[in-house]
Scaffold this motif. Structure first.
Motif, PDB file in Angstrom:
ATOM      1  N   ILE A  11      11.729  11.527   3.615  1.00 27.82           N
ATOM      2  CA  ILE A  11      11.715  11.587   2.146  1.00 27.82           C
ATOM      3  C   ILE A  11      10.296  11.511   1.582  1.00 27.82           C
ATOM      4  O   ILE A  11      10.104  11.660   0.373  1.00 27.82           O
ATOM      5  CB  ILE A  11      12.565  10.442   1.522  1.00 27.82           C
ATOM      6  CG1 ILE A  11      12.042   9.072   1.971  1.00 27.82           C
ATOM      7  CG2 ILE A  11      14.034  10.632   1.836  1.00 27.82           C
ATOM      8  CD1 ILE A  11      12.691   7.893   1.259  1.00 27.82           C
ATOM      9  N   PHE A  65       0.404   6.794   0.065  1.00 28.72           N
ATOM     10  CA  PHE A  65       1.062   7.142   1.331  1.00 28.72           C
ATOM     11  C   PHE A  65       2.573   7.160   1.112  1.00 28.72           C
ATOM     12  O   PHE A  65       3.122   6.263   0.477  1.00 28.72           O
ATOM     13  CB  PHE A  65       0.669   6.055   2.346  1.00 28.72           C
ATOM     14  CG  PHE A  65       1.054   6.334   3.760  1.00 28.72           C
ATOM     15  CD1 PHE A  65       0.162   6.927   4.638  1.00 28.72           C
ATOM     16  CD2 PHE A  65       2.314   5.981   4.235  1.00 28.72           C
ATOM     17  CE1 PHE A  65       0.511   7.169   5.958  1.00 28.72           C
ATOM     18  CE2 PHE A  65       2.670   6.229   5.546  1.00 28.72           C
ATOM     19  CZ  PHE A  65       1.771   6.819   6.412  1.00 28.72           C
ATOM     20  N   ASP A  70      10.475   9.894  12.351  1.00 26.21           N
ATOM     21  CA  ASP A  70      11.764  10.575  12.426  1.00 26.21           C
ATOM     22  C   ASP A  70      12.244  10.388  13.863  1.00 26.21           C
ATOM     23  O   ASP A  70      11.435  10.351  14.790  1.00 26.21           O
ATOM     24  CB  ASP A  70      11.606  12.075  12.121  1.00 26.21           C
ATOM     25  CG  ASP A  70      12.964  12.748  11.945  1.00 26.21           C
ATOM     26  OD1 ASP A  70      13.246  13.166  10.817  1.00 26.21           O
ATOM     27  OD2 ASP A  70      13.728  12.838  12.930  1.00 26.21           O
ATOM     28  N   TRP A  71      13.555  10.291  13.997  1.00 25.12           N
ATOM     29  CA  TRP A  71      14.113  10.054  15.348  1.00 25.12           C
ATOM     30  C   TRP A  71      13.693  11.166  16.306  1.00 25.12           C
ATOM     31  O   TRP A  71      13.615  10.966  17.499  1.00 25.12           O
ATOM     32  CB  TRP A  71      15.641   9.957  15.299  1.00 25.12           C
ATOM     33  CG  TRP A  71      16.138   9.142  14.133  1.00 25.12           C
ATOM     34  CD1 TRP A  71      17.059   9.527  13.209  1.00 25.12           C
ATOM     35  CD2 TRP A  71      15.740   7.819  13.752  1.00 25.12           C
ATOM     36  NE1 TRP A  71      17.252   8.545  12.281  1.00 25.12           N
ATOM     37  CE2 TRP A  71      16.459   7.477  12.581  1.00 25.12           C
ATOM     38  CE3 TRP A  71      14.844   6.883  14.270  1.00 25.12           C
ATOM     39  CZ2 TRP A  71      16.321   6.267  11.929  1.00 25.12           C
ATOM     40  CZ3 TRP A  71      14.699   5.671  13.617  1.00 25.12           C
ATOM     41  CH2 TRP A  71      15.428   5.381  12.468  1.00 25.12           C
ATOM     42  N   LEU A  86      -0.041   5.030  10.778  1.00 21.01           N
ATOM     43  CA  LEU A  86      -0.176   3.876   9.886  1.00 21.01           C
ATOM     44  C   LEU A  86      -1.126   2.843  10.479  1.00 21.01           C
ATOM     45  O   LEU A  86      -2.027   2.352   9.799  1.00 21.01           O
ATOM     46  CB  LEU A  86       1.189   3.210   9.735  1.00 21.01           C
ATOM     47  CG  LEU A  86       2.044   3.592   8.554  1.00 21.01           C
ATOM     48  CD1 LEU A  86       3.391   2.910   8.681  1.00 21.01           C
ATOM     49  CD2 LEU A  86       1.369   3.172   7.256  1.00 21.01           C
ATOM     50  N   GLY A 260      14.343   0.611  -2.001  1.00 21.98           N
ATOM     51  CA  GLY A 260      13.835   1.755  -2.764  1.00 21.98           C
ATOM     52  C   GLY A 260      13.078   1.365  -4.030  1.00 21.98           C
ATOM     53  O   GLY A 260      12.557   2.226  -4.740  1.00 21.98           O
ATOM     54  N   GLU A 276       1.805   2.199  -0.716  1.00 21.13           N
ATOM     55  CA  GLU A 276       2.975   2.889  -0.173  1.00 21.13           C
ATOM     56  C   GLU A 276       4.234   2.095  -0.479  1.00 21.13           C
ATOM     57  O   GLU A 276       4.182   0.879  -0.660  1.00 21.13           O
ATOM     58  CB  GLU A 276       2.821   3.051   1.349  1.00 21.13           C
ATOM     59  CG  GLU A 276       2.609   1.736   2.035  1.00 21.13           C
ATOM     60  CD  GLU A 276       2.555   1.826   3.564  1.00 21.13           C
ATOM     61  OE1 GLU A 276       3.335   2.580   4.143  1.00 21.13           O
ATOM     62  OE2 GLU A 276       1.731   1.108   4.138  1.00 21.13           O
ATOM     63  N   HIS A 279       9.649   0.922   2.122  1.00 20.12           N
ATOM     64  CA  HIS A 279      10.659   1.517   2.998  1.00 20.12           C
ATOM     65  C   HIS A 279      10.053   2.568   3.915  1.00 20.12           C
ATOM     66  O   HIS A 279       8.883   2.965   3.762  1.00 20.12           O
ATOM     67  CB  HIS A 279      11.786   2.132   2.159  1.00 20.12           C
ATOM     68  CG  HIS A 279      11.318   3.169   1.182  1.00 20.12           C
ATOM     69  ND1 HIS A 279      10.911   4.412   1.574  1.00 20.12           N
ATOM     70  CD2 HIS A 279      11.189   3.140  -0.169  1.00 20.12           C
ATOM     71  CE1 HIS A 279      10.561   5.116   0.506  1.00 20.12           C
ATOM     72  NE2 HIS A 279      10.704   4.365  -0.566  1.00 20.12           N
ATOM     73  N   ALA A 282      13.403   7.299   5.808  1.00 20.42           N
ATOM     74  CA  ALA A 282      14.835   7.541   5.531  1.00 20.42           C
ATOM     75  C   ALA A 282      15.270   8.959   5.917  1.00 20.42           C
ATOM     76  O   ALA A 282      15.685   9.731   5.057  1.00 20.42           O
ATOM     77  CB  ALA A 282      15.141   7.260   4.054  1.00 20.42           C
ATOM     78  N   ASP A 284      17.845  10.060   6.979  1.00 19.04           N
ATOM     79  CA  ASP A 284      19.223  10.366   6.550  1.00 19.04           C
ATOM     80  C   ASP A 284      19.263  10.967   5.142  1.00 19.04           C
ATOM     81  O   ASP A 284      20.222  11.643   4.767  1.00 19.04           O
ATOM     82  CB  ASP A 284      20.112   9.100   6.618  1.00 19.04           C
ATOM     83  CG  ASP A 284      19.502   7.886   5.908  1.00 19.04           C
ATOM     84  OD1 ASP A 284      18.261   7.720   5.934  1.00 19.04           O
ATOM     85  OD2 ASP A 284      20.269   7.098   5.316  1.00 19.04           O
TER      86      ASP A 284
HETATM   87  P1  NAD Z   1      14.077   3.254   6.321  1.00 18.78           P
HETATM   88  O1  NAD Z   1      13.383   2.331   5.405  1.00 18.78           O
HETATM   89  O2  NAD Z   1      13.572   4.624   6.422  1.00 18.78           O
HETATM   90  O3  NAD Z   1      15.625   3.317   5.924  1.00 18.78           O
HETATM   91  C1  NAD Z   1      16.464   2.150   5.908  1.00 18.78           C
HETATM   92  C2  NAD Z   1      17.637   2.393   4.963  1.00 18.78           C
HETATM   93  O4  NAD Z   1      17.166   2.358   3.620  1.00 18.78           O
HETATM   94  C3  NAD Z   1      18.300   3.761   5.157  1.00 18.78           C
HETATM   95  O5  NAD Z   1      19.685   3.604   4.925  1.00 18.78           O
HETATM   96  C4  NAD Z   1      17.704   4.616   4.050  1.00 18.78           C
HETATM   97  O6  NAD Z   1      18.552   5.638   3.617  1.00 18.78           O
HETATM   98  C5  NAD Z   1      17.459   3.571   2.954  1.00 18.78           C
HETATM   99  N1  NAD Z   1      16.301   3.930   2.128  1.00 18.78           N
HETATM  100  C6  NAD Z   1      14.987   3.879   2.503  1.00 18.78           C
HETATM  101  N2  NAD Z   1      14.207   4.297   1.512  1.00 18.78           N
HETATM  102  C7  NAD Z   1      15.018   4.623   0.484  1.00 18.78           C
HETATM  103  C8  NAD Z   1      14.792   5.130  -0.818  1.00 18.78           C
HETATM  104  N3  NAD Z   1      13.562   5.403  -1.308  1.00 18.78           N
HETATM  105  N4  NAD Z   1      15.859   5.372  -1.608  1.00 18.78           N
HETATM  106  C9  NAD Z   1      17.098   5.114  -1.174  1.00 18.78           C
HETATM  107  N5  NAD Z   1      17.381   4.621   0.045  1.00 18.78           N
HETATM  108  C10 NAD Z   1      16.351   4.383   0.877  1.00 18.78           C
HETATM  109  O7  NAD Z   1      14.064   2.542   7.754  1.00 18.78           O
HETATM  110  P2  NAD Z   1      14.614   3.051   9.169  1.00 18.78           P
HETATM  111  O8  NAD Z   1      15.884   3.831   8.961  1.00 18.78           O
HETATM  112  O9  NAD Z   1      14.619   1.856  10.031  1.00 18.78           O
HETATM  113  O10 NAD Z   1      13.489   4.021   9.698  1.00 18.78           O
HETATM  114  C11 NAD Z   1      13.474   5.418   9.517  1.00 18.78           C
HETATM  115  C12 NAD Z   1      12.151   5.958  10.024  1.00 18.78           C
HETATM  116  O11 NAD Z   1      11.115   5.440   9.188  1.00 18.78           O
HETATM  117  C13 NAD Z   1      11.795   5.534  11.446  1.00 18.78           C
HETATM  118  O12 NAD Z   1      11.185   6.605  12.094  1.00 18.78           O
HETATM  119  C14 NAD Z   1      10.819   4.392  11.243  1.00 18.78           C
HETATM  120  O13 NAD Z   1       9.928   4.232  12.314  1.00 18.78           O
HETATM  121  C15 NAD Z   1      10.109   4.841  10.010  1.00 18.78           C
HETATM  122  N6  NAD Z   1       9.476   3.783   9.204  1.00 18.78           N
HETATM  123  C16 NAD Z   1       8.321   4.121   8.586  1.00 18.78           C
HETATM  124  C17 NAD Z   1       7.707   3.204   7.755  1.00 18.78           C
HETATM  125  C18 NAD Z   1       6.459   3.652   7.034  1.00 18.78           C
HETATM  126  O14 NAD Z   1       6.137   4.816   7.049  1.00 18.78           O
HETATM  127  N7  NAD Z   1       5.758   2.745   6.381  1.00 18.78           N
HETATM  128  C19 NAD Z   1       8.268   1.941   7.552  1.00 18.78           C
HETATM  129  C20 NAD Z   1       9.476   1.627   8.179  1.00 18.78           C
HETATM  130  C21 NAD Z   1      10.094   2.583   9.006  1.00 18.78           C
END
Ligand code: NAD
Length: 361
Positions: A11, A65, A70-71, A86, A260, A276, A279, A282, A284
């Motif tokens: 996202i 940022f 991604d998986w 990061l 979020g 940044e 979260h 995401a 998904d």
């Molecule tokens: P995630 O924070 O991406 O998602 C966790 C949950 O929160 C999911 O259900 C997602 O749909 C929801 N969510 C996250 N942000 C949202 C938003 N803005 N609006 C609505 N819903 C939101 O964590 P994850 O699923 O554990 O990780 C996904 C990927 O992100 C992995 O590859 C992980 O390594 C990476 N990650 C990156 C960072 C970063 O870039 N700082 C931090 C954490 C995880």
């Protein structure tokens, strides 16, 4: 002033596009330069943090940022995984202080996992040390266990370490932040078990002497995890190490209803920073116009306040976010049964409209 804009993966591009528009609206003189990071950069250049991106970040006054990961990159060696970008940026820019406010907007009280009377009015700040601790400690590795009941079995180990100057500088950040808030710092450690935590406690207590107007309490991390859900409003500023801060800040995030909604700032000694959402990427939700862009928009506000020296523009953004929530706009993550959810772009447009109307009046 120049801002390096790094959207990243999942996202990231959608939420950053919205936040960049908001930033351009309140601070039109700020120059935005976009770069590739994370999996998107790996796909193009074979590395999650190409030299061009690193140079862009170093030249900028601040970095906006999105998120990385991604998986589909899970099978890559660790050094090439998107998340390494990061860690690379944090190290190259010397970003040692991670500030994560957890604020519960009154309109979103029902979205919190706790009862309204426990969380209503919540406004805490977690200051997490970012460049030390178990994530960077040496030695680390794998070997055959040399002794103990499992001698000879394969084992892995990471070393938790902190030096006095690292603890001193993060303690100063926390005490200074507390002076601008409710003047209370809770230092979280595990000093009953860990040597590095004992040093942490000694140093934080020593630095406290320079801030007599701030109250300091020490708390073990297990108790802090409990108090965050039992009586979160008893905290003002929490200062803690990298590992404990990682976990506690996500716990605090849920108190506010949705991850979020939560922005973050990572600062170096010169006030330069990376901003940044808390979260991740995401995957998904990627490409579905369903992500909540408010955490990224609020990160842009923190950027204006902490790195670009424009507190007025920061407050304008924060007020506009409050206003759209008061108008009843909700993305799916903060919508309740019966509430109609808007998409990422529509939420961003609503914030822009509030800013435009405010400029006209
Ligand atoms: P995630 O924070 O991406 O998602 C966790 C949950 O929160 C999911 O259900 C997602 O749909 C929801 N969510 C996250 N942000 C949202 C938003 N803005 N609006 C609505 N819903 C939101 O964590 P994850 O699923 O554990 O990780 C996904 C990927 O992100 C992995 O590859 C992980 O390594 C990476 N990650 C990156 C960072 C970063 O870039 N700082 C931090 C954490 C995880």
């Amino acid at each position: 002033m120049k801002v390096a804009v790094l959207p990243g993966d999942g996202i990231g591009p959608e939420i950053v596009a919205v936040a960049a528009k908001v930033l351009a609206r309140v601070a039109p003189s700020v120059e935005l330069e976009f770069g590739d990071v994370g999996g998107a950069a790996f796909d193009k250049f074979g590395h999650p943090l190409p030299t061009t991106t690193l140079d862009l970040a170093k030249r900028a006054d601040a970095v906006l940022f999105g998120a990385v990961g991604d998986w589909k990159y899970d099978a890559l060696p660790r050094a090439l995984r998107p998340e390494q970008a990061l860690l690379g940026l944090r190290q190259a820019l010397g970003l040692f202080a991670n500030l994560r406010p957890a604020i519960l907007y009154s309109e979103l009280e029902a979205a919190s996992s706790l009862r309204a009377e426990i969380v209503s009015g919540l406004d805490i700040l977690i200051v997490r040390e970012l460049t030390g601790d178990i994530y960077f400690g040496t030695p680390r590795g794998r070997r055959m266990a040399p002794d103990g009941p499992f001698a000879g079995a394969p084992e892995a180990f990471d070393t938790m370490r902190y030096s006095e100057p690292e603890i001193e500088r993060i303690a100063h950040v926390a005490f200074r932040a507390a002076q601008k808030r409710r003047a209370k710092v809770t230092s979280v450690d595990k000093a009953n078990v860990l040597e590095s935590s004992q040093l942490w406690r000694e140093v934080v207590s020593r630095i406290h002497a320079a801030y007599p107007d701030v109250t300091l309490e020490h708390m073990y991390v297990d108790n802090a995890a409990m108090q965050l859900v039992r009586a979160p409003k008893s905290f003002d500023v929490i200062v803690t190490g990298n590992l404990f801060g990682d976990i506690l800040s996500d716990e605090a995030a849920m108190l506010t209803g949705s991850i979020g909604m939560l922005p973050s700032a990572s600062l170096n000694a010169a006030g330069q920073g990376m901003f940044e959402p808390c979260h991740g990427s995401a995957p998904d939700l990627a490409g579905k116009d369903r992500a909540n862009p408010l955490a990224t928009i609020l990160s842009a506000a923190m950027m204006l306040r902490y790195s670009l020296d424009d507190a007025n523009a920061a407050t304008r953004i924060e007020s506009a976010v409050k206003e759209v929530l008061a108008q009843g706009l909700r993305t799916a993550d903060i919508a309740h049964l019966g509430e109609v959810a808007v998409g990422t772009r529509e939420m961003g447009d609503a914030v822009l409209r509030v800013l435009e109307n405010e400029a006209r009046t």
